[in-house]
Write an enzyme that holds these catalytic residues in place. Structure first.
Site, PDB file in Angstrom:
ATOM      1  N   HIS A   1      41.057  37.340   1.673  1.00 33.21           N
ATOM      2  CA  HIS A   1      41.471  38.174   2.812  1.00 33.21           C
ATOM      3  C   HIS A   1      40.559  39.389   2.842  1.00 33.21           C
ATOM      4  O   HIS A   1      40.852  40.437   2.246  1.00 33.21           O
ATOM      5  CB  HIS A   1      42.946  38.567   2.677  1.00 33.21           C
ATOM      6  CG  HIS A   1      43.485  39.315   3.857  1.00 33.21           C
ATOM      7  ND1 HIS A   1      44.839  39.388   4.142  1.00 33.21           N
ATOM      8  CD2 HIS A   1      42.868  40.026   4.836  1.00 33.21           C
ATOM      9  CE1 HIS A   1      45.016  40.114   5.240  1.00 33.21           C
ATOM     10  NE2 HIS A   1      43.825  40.526   5.668  1.00 33.21           N
TER      11      HIS A   1
ATOM     12  N   HIS B   1      37.784  41.217   5.704  1.00 27.69           N
ATOM     13  CA  HIS B   1      37.122  41.253   7.014  1.00 27.69           C
ATOM     14  C   HIS B   1      35.724  41.812   6.788  1.00 27.69           C
ATOM     15  O   HIS B   1      35.595  42.961   6.320  1.00 27.69           O
ATOM     16  CB  HIS B   1      37.902  42.135   7.976  1.00 27.69           C
ATOM     17  CG  HIS B   1      39.330  41.686   8.170  1.00 27.69           C
ATOM     18  ND1 HIS B   1      39.723  40.921   9.243  1.00 27.69           N
ATOM     19  CD2 HIS B   1      40.439  41.876   7.408  1.00 27.69           C
ATOM     20  CE1 HIS B   1      41.027  40.667   9.147  1.00 27.69           C
ATOM     21  NE2 HIS B   1      41.484  41.239   8.037  1.00 27.69           N
TER      22      HIS B   1
ATOM     23  N   HIS C   1      47.163  36.122  10.055  1.00 26.21           N
ATOM     24  CA  HIS C   1      47.863  37.334   9.632  1.00 26.21           C
ATOM     25  C   HIS C   1      49.284  37.241  10.200  1.00 26.21           C
ATOM     26  O   HIS C   1      49.459  36.992  11.399  1.00 26.21           O
ATOM     27  CB  HIS C   1      47.223  38.583  10.222  1.00 26.21           C
ATOM     28  CG  HIS C   1      45.946  39.023   9.566  1.00 26.21           C
ATOM     29  ND1 HIS C   1      44.875  38.195   9.371  1.00 26.21           N
ATOM     30  CD2 HIS C   1      45.578  40.251   9.067  1.00 26.21           C
ATOM     31  CE1 HIS C   1      43.897  38.889   8.777  1.00 26.21           C
ATOM     32  NE2 HIS C   1      44.296  40.130   8.591  1.00 26.21           N
TER      33      HIS C   1
ATOM     34  N   GLU D   1      52.678  41.481   8.506  1.00 28.33           N
ATOM     35  CA  GLU D   1      52.079  42.740   8.032  1.00 28.33           C
ATOM     36  C   GLU D   1      52.923  43.879   8.617  1.00 28.33           C
ATOM     37  O   GLU D   1      53.647  44.564   7.909  1.00 28.33           O
ATOM     38  CB  GLU D   1      50.613  42.853   8.479  1.00 28.33           C
ATOM     39  CG  GLU D   1      49.928  44.148   8.033  1.00 28.33           C
ATOM     40  CD  GLU D   1      48.486  44.296   8.557  1.00 28.33           C
ATOM     41  OE1 GLU D   1      48.113  43.602   9.529  1.00 28.33           O
ATOM     42  OE2 GLU D   1      47.742  45.135   7.996  1.00 28.33           O
TER      43      GLU D   1
ATOM     44  N   ASP E   1      41.053  43.331   1.995  1.00 30.52           N
ATOM     45  CA  ASP E   1      41.249  43.474   3.444  1.00 30.52           C
ATOM     46  C   ASP E   1      40.056  44.163   4.122  1.00 30.52           C
ATOM     47  O   ASP E   1      39.152  43.488   4.600  1.00 30.52           O
ATOM     48  CB  ASP E   1      42.563  44.203   3.730  1.00 30.52           C
ATOM     49  CG  ASP E   1      43.148  43.866   5.105  1.00 30.52           C
ATOM     50  OD1 ASP E   1      42.562  43.038   5.822  1.00 30.52           O
ATOM     51  OD2 ASP E   1      44.207  44.431   5.463  1.00 30.52           O
ATOM     52  N   ASP E   2      40.042  45.488   4.151  1.00 29.15           N
ATOM     53  CA  ASP E   2      38.955  46.271   4.761  1.00 29.15           C
ATOM     54  C   ASP E   2      38.575  47.393   3.787  1.00 29.15           C
ATOM     55  O   ASP E   2      38.916  48.560   3.998  1.00 29.15           O
ATOM     56  CB  ASP E   2      39.430  46.872   6.092  1.00 29.15           C
ATOM     57  CG  ASP E   2      39.877  45.793   7.064  1.00 29.15           C
ATOM     58  OD1 ASP E   2      39.013  45.120   7.639  1.00 29.15           O
ATOM     59  OD2 ASP E   2      41.107  45.601   7.215  1.00 29.15           O
TER      60      ASP E   2
END
Ligand code: HPA
Ligand code: ZN
Length: 340
Positions: free
Chosen positions: A19, A21, A199, A202, A280-281
């Site tokens: 996961h 990005h 997703h 969340e 994630d980011d």
């Protein structure tokens, strides 16, 4: 083990990242460099001004900045460089395999052809494989708060590259954009031979997780934290061993929870859910994968639990049984040395 030793142990623990990005690895200094190189004007001219924008109140406030900075990515080389830089970081974080999201609809809105984006990312992946021995591939993410027609259009663009893609995913603003909107898009993606993830749970409710499973037929849930609100769903996720790709630092920074200690990850492991940990980011949420594991260790999680997250991350990949067993053999050696 003291803090430094623990960090070293976590850094060399064999694991995967599922996961992530790629646009979320765009660090602020690089965004400013790219803006200058590519003649993109941003609302902030200095690093100091830009860095003030990272105090997020929810998912949308992050997405607003994320989409603006994505506008600095223009050329095939930009995408290749971004990917290579991530793979270098991933290597330093003990990541052996990565399944990486990208958001082509946003780049296409910025007038970047799909082919430029995917060729750059694939080129970066090849270079990273050669340099670091990391395996991996791309998951095309659909932007759920853009019109369904736009999702259909990007999938059409992606068709000639289907063999270069691992799968399809669903991201961006969740609440108000339920998975069922994308039933036909996912049906088409399955026909193209793509793995399906989304997703869900969340900021959205447990019901979105159910829809992702029942309507989109996903094989993995990204985040899935709110699945824990529904005991029947928890039982099902355990029974079917559906992986959940949890992202602790993301959840904290986007205020899904006030504190890492509010995440129900002990309980999820106890219930037999296949939870793994991801970043994630990372350029936006204050850390890469080892930082996420360290945040867990600093908030009541044991090294044994961290080992289970890593083992789950290997089981949850879209690779062959044989490839999983190769990674697991390395993992077992690590476990023998650091945990047993
Ligand atoms: N959630 C939804 N959309 C996203 C995320 C996320 O964590 N990161 C990038 N796009
Ligand atoms: Zn995400």
């Amino acid at each position: 083990m003291d803090h430094t030793e623990l960090r070293k142990a976590i850094a060399c623990m064999p694991k995967t990242e599922l996961h992530l990005h790629i646009e979320g690895t765009l660090e602020a200094p690089l965004a400013l460099q790219l803006a200058s190189r590519n003649n993109v004007s941003l609302p902030w001219n200095t690093l100091e001004e830009l860095e003030k924008q990272y105090d997020f109140s929810n998912l949308q406030s992050f997405l607003d900045l994320y989409y603006i900075l994505m506008g600095t990515l223009k050329t095939q080389e930009d995408f290749a460089d971004l990917m290579f830089a991530y793979l270098q970081r991933a290597h330093e974080n003990g990541i052996r395999h990565a399944e990486i999201f990208f958001d082509p609809q946003v780049h296409m809105n910025n007038h970047i052809p799909f082919s430029t984006v995917i060729k750059g990312l694939l080129n970066g992946l090849d270079l990273g494989k050669q340099a670091f021995g990391i395996t991996g591939g791309l998951i095309l993410c659909i932007i759920r708060d853009m019109p369904v027609e736009s999702a259909e259009a990007v999938l059409k663009e992606a068709e000639p590259y289907a063999k270069d893609l691992i799968g399809i995913g669903l991201d961006s603003a969740e609440v108000g954009y339920p998975p069922e909107l994308f039933e036909a898009v996912y049906r088409k993606a399955r026909q193209l031979g793509l793995h399906c993830v989304a997703h869900a749970g969340e900021e959205g409710p447990a019901d979105y997780v159910k829809q992702a499973l029942d309507v989109l037929h996903v094989e993995r849930i990204d985040h899935g934290i709110h699945a824990y609100d529904d005991p029947e769903l928890v039982q099902r996720l355990a029974q079917e061993q559906i992986p959940l790709t949890s992202c602790p630092l993301s959840n904290k920074r986007l205020k899904v929870v006030n504190d890492i200690r509010e995440l129900p990850l002990h309980e999820m492991l106890q219930a037999g859910l296949r939870v793994c940990i991801n970043s994630d980011d990372p350029a936006y949420f204050g850390g890469y994968l080892v930082d996420n594991y360290m945040a867990l260790l600093e908030n009541g999680y044991s090294l044994e639990e961290c080992a289970t997250f890593a083992r789950n991350s290997i089981e949850a990949c879209f690779i062959s049984r044989e490839e999983k067993d190769t990674l697991l053999a390395d993992f077992d050696k690590w476990y023998e040395q650091y945990v047993k």
